[in-house]
Enzyme design. Structure first.
Site, PDB file in Angstrom:
ATOM      1  N   GLY A  14      18.428 -27.553  24.308  1.00  0.00           N
ATOM      2  CA  GLY A  14      17.711 -26.553  24.969  1.00  0.00           C
ATOM      3  C   GLY A  14      16.751 -25.582  23.828  1.00  0.00           C
ATOM      4  O   GLY A  14      16.780 -24.428  23.952  1.00  0.00           O
ATOM      5  N   SER A  15      16.442 -26.398  22.960  1.00  0.00           N
ATOM      6  CA  SER A  15      15.642 -25.546  21.845  1.00  0.00           C
ATOM      7  C   SER A  15      14.424 -25.040  22.397  1.00  0.00           C
ATOM      8  O   SER A  15      13.804 -24.125  22.248  1.00  0.00           O
ATOM      9  CB  SER A  15      15.108 -26.581  20.492  1.00  0.00           C
ATOM     10  N   ASN A  16      13.723 -25.807  23.444  1.00  0.00           N
ATOM     11  CA  ASN A  16      12.577 -25.580  24.014  1.00  0.00           C
ATOM     12  C   ASN A  16      12.700 -24.253  25.230  1.00  0.00           C
ATOM     13  O   ASN A  16      12.049 -23.290  25.249  1.00  0.00           O
ATOM     14  CB  ASN A  16      11.664 -26.509  24.725  1.00  0.00           C
ATOM     15  N   ARG A  93      16.506 -36.688  33.735  1.00  0.00           N
ATOM     16  CA  ARG A  93      16.666 -37.555  35.032  1.00  0.00           C
ATOM     17  C   ARG A  93      15.216 -37.436  35.483  1.00  0.00           C
ATOM     18  O   ARG A  93      14.317 -36.716  35.465  1.00  0.00           O
ATOM     19  CB  ARG A  93      17.356 -36.629  36.221  1.00  0.00           C
ATOM     20  N   ILE A  94      15.037 -38.765  35.851  1.00  0.00           N
ATOM     21  CA  ILE A  94      13.774 -39.007  36.413  1.00  0.00           C
ATOM     22  C   ILE A  94      13.650 -38.562  38.264  1.00  0.00           C
ATOM     23  O   ILE A  94      14.781 -38.451  38.959  1.00  0.00           O
ATOM     24  CB  ILE A  94      13.531 -40.581  36.794  1.00  0.00           C
ATOM     25  N   LEU A  95      12.562 -37.818  38.297  1.00  0.00           N
ATOM     26  CA  LEU A  95      12.859 -37.014  39.611  1.00  0.00           C
ATOM     27  C   LEU A  95      11.972 -38.019  40.641  1.00  0.00           C
ATOM     28  O   LEU A  95      10.840 -38.471  40.280  1.00  0.00           O
ATOM     29  CB  LEU A  95      12.005 -35.668  39.424  1.00  0.00           C
ATOM     30  N   HIS A 111       6.186 -32.843  26.921  1.00  0.00           N
ATOM     31  CA  HIS A 111       6.477 -34.218  26.310  1.00  0.00           C
ATOM     32  C   HIS A 111       6.241 -34.459  25.065  1.00  0.00           C
ATOM     33  O   HIS A 111       4.997 -33.851  24.624  1.00  0.00           O
ATOM     34  CB  HIS A 111       5.689 -35.224  27.230  1.00  0.00           C
ATOM     35  N   GLU A 176       6.031 -27.613  19.703  1.00  0.00           N
ATOM     36  CA  GLU A 176       6.448 -27.492  21.107  1.00  0.00           C
ATOM     37  C   GLU A 176       6.912 -25.831  21.442  1.00  0.00           C
ATOM     38  O   GLU A 176       6.456 -25.590  22.346  1.00  0.00           O
ATOM     39  CB  GLU A 176       7.844 -28.414  21.541  1.00  0.00           C
TER      40      GLU A 176
HETATM   41  C1  GRF Z   1      11.840 -32.127  23.235  1.00  0.00           C
HETATM   42  O1  GRF Z   1      11.374 -32.996  22.409  1.00  0.00           O
HETATM   43  C2  GRF Z   1      10.814 -32.326  24.685  1.00  0.00           C
HETATM   44  O2  GRF Z   1       9.495 -32.595  24.287  1.00  0.00           O
HETATM   45  C3  GRF Z   1      11.291 -33.513  25.242  1.00  0.00           C
HETATM   46  O3  GRF Z   1      12.741 -33.459  25.229  1.00  0.00           O
HETATM   47  C4  GRF Z   1      13.210 -32.658  23.913  1.00  0.00           C
HETATM   48  C5  GRF Z   1      14.011 -31.622  24.337  1.00  0.00           C
HETATM   49  O4  GRF Z   1      14.580 -30.698  23.260  1.00  0.00           O
HETATM   50  N1  GRF Z   1      10.906 -33.534  26.869  1.00  0.00           N
HETATM   51  P1  GRF Z   1      15.241 -29.575  23.484  1.00  0.00           P
HETATM   52  O5  GRF Z   1      16.500 -29.669  24.530  1.00  0.00           O
HETATM   53  O6  GRF Z   1      14.182 -28.490  24.189  1.00  0.00           O
HETATM   54  O7  GRF Z   1      15.631 -29.133  22.240  1.00  0.00           O
END
Ligand code: GRF
Length: 218
Positions: A14-16, A93-95, A111, A176
């Site tokens: 969950g860093s994003n 999960r693929i949607l 991504h 990101e």
């Molecule tokens: C990120 O690299 C994102 O691009 C990909 O999965 C990873 C998730 O990282 N879809 P986080 O859980 O947000 O740290």
């Protein structure tokens, strides 16, 4: 102006999500996170949401025999939050096309590659294998095909001599964390819209969007 209500789907670290929560903490930011849902019980992102005072919940996909049944419940839960947009942030999960169509142009993903290069998993390893000199991340609207859909924004980082998957992924991840909030801002302000399967960015926001491409972590 009313803030856009966003639900974030996660499966792990969950860093994003954290980057989005941090951006939304600014009272001038045009979006707010109304719910975080994980399909993994112990996801670190659930804790991040709770710390930020955001409703965090877990739907166990393993309890469902059919993918569609899981998605029906997920969809109902999302509707209940009042979310206007769903942001996938490491949701593993693929949607199905059913779900993707239901949330068409209201479902975005990040991504870790410059799409359309390196769809799928292990993007950093594959970028190194191919010897590309520029790598990065993409935020896009979701379509039924994996890692496909109109591109909202991209951030590029160099691949440096001596990089391994770990150093490269750390550099991309830093990008990101800038890119995702910036793209969410564009959408929430109504400055990015899908037209004929391409994202049109308003002229007054175009310079900001372009600067991300070359200076994502600056
Ligand atoms: C990120 O690299 C994102 O691009 C990909 O999965 C990873 C998730 O990282 N879809 P986080 O859980 O947000 O740290």
């Amino acid at each position: 102006m009313a803030k856009m209500k966003v639900a974030v789907l996660i499966s792990g670290r969950g860093s994003n999500l954290q980057a989005l929560l941090d951006a939304c903490a600014d009272e001038d930011f045009p979006a707010e996170i109304v719910a975080v849902i994980s399909n993994k019980a112990g996801a670190q992102g659930l804790e991040r949401a709770r710390k930020a005072g955001v409703a965090a919940s877990f739907i166990d996909h393993t309890l469902y025999e059919e993918r569609e049944a899981f998605e029906k419940d997920l969809d109902a839960k999302l509707k209940g939050t009042g979310a206007q947009l769903i942001a996938l942030a490491g949701f593993m999960r693929i949607l199905t096309p059913w779900f993707v169509d239901r949330w068409k142009d209201r479902l975005i993903n990040i991504h870790p590659s410059l799409l359309p290069s390196f769809r799928g998993v292990h993007t950093h390893e594959r970028a190194l294998e191919q010897g590309v000199r520029i790598h990065g991340a993409t935020v896009h609207y979701v379509r039924p095909d994996m890692d496909d859909g109109p591109i909202i924004g991209q951030a590029a980082v160099p691949v440096l001599p001596g990089d391994d998957a770990e150093t490269l992924s750390a550099r991309v991840l830093e990008a990101e964390h800038k890119l995702y909030p910036a793209c969410l801002k564009l959408i929430a302000e109504g400055k990015a819209r899908v037209t004929a399967e391409r994202v049109k960015i308003d002229k007054d926001a175009a310079a900001d969007a372009a600067s991300l491409l070359t200076n994502p972590v600056g």
